[in-house]
Design an enzyme around this catalytic site. Structure first.
Site, PDB file in Angstrom:
ATOM      1  N   ASN A   7       0.822  -1.071   0.134  1.00 33.32           N
ATOM      2  CA  ASN A   7      -0.026   0.068   0.159  1.00 33.32           C
ATOM      3  C   ASN A   7       0.899   1.392  -0.056  1.00 33.32           C
ATOM      4  OD1 ASN A   7      -1.864   2.003   0.599  1.00 33.32           O
ATOM      5  ND2 ASN A   7      -2.962   1.123   2.148  1.00 33.32           N
ATOM      6  N   LYS A  14       3.296   0.907   3.037  1.00 31.54           N
ATOM      7  CA  LYS A  14       2.983  -0.290   4.042  1.00 31.54           C
ATOM      8  C   LYS A  14       2.899  -1.580   3.337  1.00 31.54           C
ATOM      9  CE  LYS A  14      -0.194   2.710   6.301  1.00 31.54           C
ATOM     10  NZ  LYS A  14      -1.781   2.740   6.223  1.00 31.54           N
ATOM     11  N   ARG A  90      -2.521  -2.151  -3.564  1.00 35.32           N
ATOM     12  CA  ARG A  90      -3.752  -1.265  -3.457  1.00 35.32           C
ATOM     13  C   ARG A  90      -3.523  -0.072  -4.188  1.00 35.32           C
ATOM     14  NH1 ARG A  90      -4.796   3.326   0.725  1.00 35.32           N
ATOM     15  NH2 ARG A  90      -7.227   3.646   0.156  1.00 35.32           N
ATOM     16  N   HIS A 179     -13.126   2.979   0.062  1.00 33.55           N
ATOM     17  CA  HIS A 179     -13.113   2.036   0.972  1.00 33.55           C
ATOM     18  C   HIS A 179     -13.772   0.648   0.582  1.00 33.55           C
ATOM     19  CE1 HIS A 179     -13.649   5.743   3.989  1.00 33.55           C
ATOM     20  NE2 HIS A 179     -12.011   5.226   3.984  1.00 33.55           N
ATOM     21  N   LEU A 208     -16.523   3.776   9.816  1.00 32.03           N
ATOM     22  CA  LEU A 208     -16.362   5.026  10.153  1.00 32.03           C
ATOM     23  C   LEU A 208     -14.955   5.019  10.862  1.00 32.03           C
ATOM     24  CD1 LEU A 208     -19.722   4.947  12.027  1.00 32.03           C
ATOM     25  CD2 LEU A 208     -19.424   5.481   9.761  1.00 32.03           C
ATOM     26  N   ARG A 240     -13.440  16.590   6.812  1.00 34.86           N
ATOM     27  CA  ARG A 240     -13.802  16.933   5.418  1.00 34.86           C
ATOM     28  C   ARG A 240     -15.464  17.167   5.931  1.00 34.86           C
ATOM     29  NH1 ARG A 240     -12.173  11.200   3.126  1.00 34.86           N
ATOM     30  NH2 ARG A 240     -10.140  11.281   3.679  1.00 34.86           N
ATOM     31  N   PHE A 283     -11.655  11.561  16.962  1.00 35.57           N
ATOM     32  CA  PHE A 283     -12.952  10.984  17.827  1.00 35.57           C
ATOM     33  C   PHE A 283     -12.664  11.024  19.377  1.00 35.57           C
ATOM     34  CE2 PHE A 283     -16.824  10.623  15.446  1.00 35.57           C
ATOM     35  CZ  PHE A 283     -16.161  11.102  14.213  1.00 35.57           C
ATOM     36  N   GLU A 385      -8.250  -4.986   5.332  1.00 37.42           N
ATOM     37  CA  GLU A 385      -8.147  -4.367   3.637  1.00 37.42           C
ATOM     38  C   GLU A 385      -7.079  -5.354   3.093  1.00 37.42           C
ATOM     39  OE1 GLU A 385      -9.485   0.140   3.279  1.00 37.42           O
ATOM     40  OE2 GLU A 385      -8.865  -0.139   5.397  1.00 37.42           O
TER      41      GLU A 385
END
Ligand code: ADP
Length: 397
Positions: A7, A14, A90, A179, A208, A240, A283, A385
């Site tokens: 990735n 990564k 990816r 995603h 999320l 965003r 968050f 992923e």
């Protein structure tokens, strides 16, 4: 079979080496500061962490270092590069050119090139990563696995914008979604966990994180998703704005004396949770501030959960019912108050959260948060992923 998953970002990369027989990660890590002074590789294998500090002038230098580490006597996990059966890369945007995982060849690389304008921050980095791998391992089979291809099954009435159809055709301006590997992974994992055939399930997957997107998955296929032509669309995110009336953007640009480019930067980097709360895009910070009585942090959290809930409702309508809601990614897996806020008020539609089960420390396992009498199952599924990229690469070969 062993698959190396790469990735590549513009200054980072990564990787994971995955044993496909067991789907176990044999080694993983990442390079930082590629093309900048002070390059660094962090490599995890045999339960240990190895750090190599070395300048990495370009992606080829980074991939070389990764491969050296994989075959290293102490930190390594394989004897030689021959043990790597294939490499899965990816790639963010596939446009309408690729609708599925694609073998890397001279021809497909040529087709990939023009798609950089759809993801200018991501696709060029993936191309650098692929080219670097091809230079070092010219005979290795490689696949490009796209973030967008899971969404290629959306019907035209879901992906089209209300603009001149000829402009859609000419410029390919439409909803693509993002995603996709995560939405695919968690929807398949939900079916497996529930021991149901995915063909019989209507699922809403809520990815999320810093960036957030919500998808409607019917019979294993994506039929709609909240992100759009770019990842700016949908619910408000860390920095965003999410969906906004375009006329309000013009108005703001005029009032604040911003060019359109500055306006886009404002919407991408200074809006969302950060903009509304004035506290943070993170968050964990928002929850701590709200717990301490910060009203704007609470407002941002309320707004986020409300918008996510509206997508769940919209997708119930699009799916013609709902069997499962899945929460995943940093926020979905770790923030009980967000999950509660999303499910709150959906009881009339068969969504009933068990509030006691909802509060637990993330242990990386799947958790079923549904109350005993909930018609809809509410699951938390940690996303993976890289495993989807490895599976897709193995399947292609
Ligand atoms: P992305 O991949 O889009 O950068 P992530 O999926 O890693 O984002 O999600 C990052 C978000 O998840 C942050 O807002 C962070 O605060 C939130 N989060 C909450 N709790 C945790 C936790 N225990 N570990 C990681 N992220 C967490």
């Amino acid at each position: 079979m062993k698959i190396l998953v790469i990735n590549a970002g513009s200054s980072s990369l990564k990787y994971q080496l995955i044993n496909m027989e067991t789907e176990e990660v044999i080694a993983k890590g990442g390079c930082e500061r590629i093309g900048i002074d002070g390059g660094k590789l962090t490599h995890k294998a045999h339960g240990e962490t190895f750090v190599v500090e070395q300048d990495l002038p370009d992606h080829t230098a980074a991939i070389s270092l990764v491969l050296n580490e994989l075959v290293d006597k102490k930190a390594g996990v394989i004897q030689s590069m021959d043990e790597i059966d294939a490499v899965g890369h990816r790639v963010v945007a596939s446009g309408e050119t690729f609708t599925e995982t694609t073998l890397v060849t001279d021809e497909t690389m040529k087709e990939l090139e023009p798609l950089s304008e759809l993801a200018p921050l991501h696709n060029p980095a993936a191309i650098l990563g692929i080219n670097a791998c091809r230079a070092i391992m010219p005979n290795k089979k490689m696949a490009m696995v796209f973030d967008t291809s899971f969404h290629a099954t959306m019907p035209p009435y879901a992906y089209l914008y209300g603009i001149d159809y000829d402009d859609y055709k000419k410029y390919k301006v439409r909803k693509y979604g993002f995603h996709g590997t995560s939405h695919k992974y968690v929807s398949q994992a939900a079916a497996e966990y529930l021991k149901k055939d995915i063909k019989d399930l209507k699922i809403v997957t809520c990815h999320l994180g810093n960036g957030s997107s919500i998808s409607a998955v019917k019979g294993g296929k994506c039929i709609d998703t909240s992100m759009g032509f770019t990842p700016l669309a949908g619910v408000p995110m860390g920095t965003r704005s999410g969906d906004i009336d375009v006329a309000a953007v013009e108005f703001l640009c005029n009032k604040k004396g911003m060019t359109f480019a500055e306006g886009m930067n404002y919407l991408n980097k200074k809006s969302g949770m950060l903009g509304v709360s004035g506290v943070s895009s993170d968050f964990r910070d928002l929850c701590a501030a709200a717990d301490g009585g910060n009203e704007r942090a609470q407002l941002a959290l309320d707004m986020f959960a409300y918008d996510c809930k509206k997508y769940v409702g919209a997708y119930m309508a699009a799916l013609g019912g709902l069997d499962v809601i899945v929460f995943t990614a940093g926020v979905g897996e770790n923030t009980p108050s967000v999950r509660e806020g999303v499910c709150d008020g959906l009881e009339a539609f068969g969504v009933k959260l068990d509030k006691a089960k909802n509060v637990y420390k993330n242990d990386g396992a799947i958790h079923d948060l549904s109350a005993a009498d909930s018609k809809v199952r509410i699951l938390v599924i940690p996303t993976n992923e890289e495993l989807v990229i490895a599976r897709e690469t193995a399947a292609l070969l």
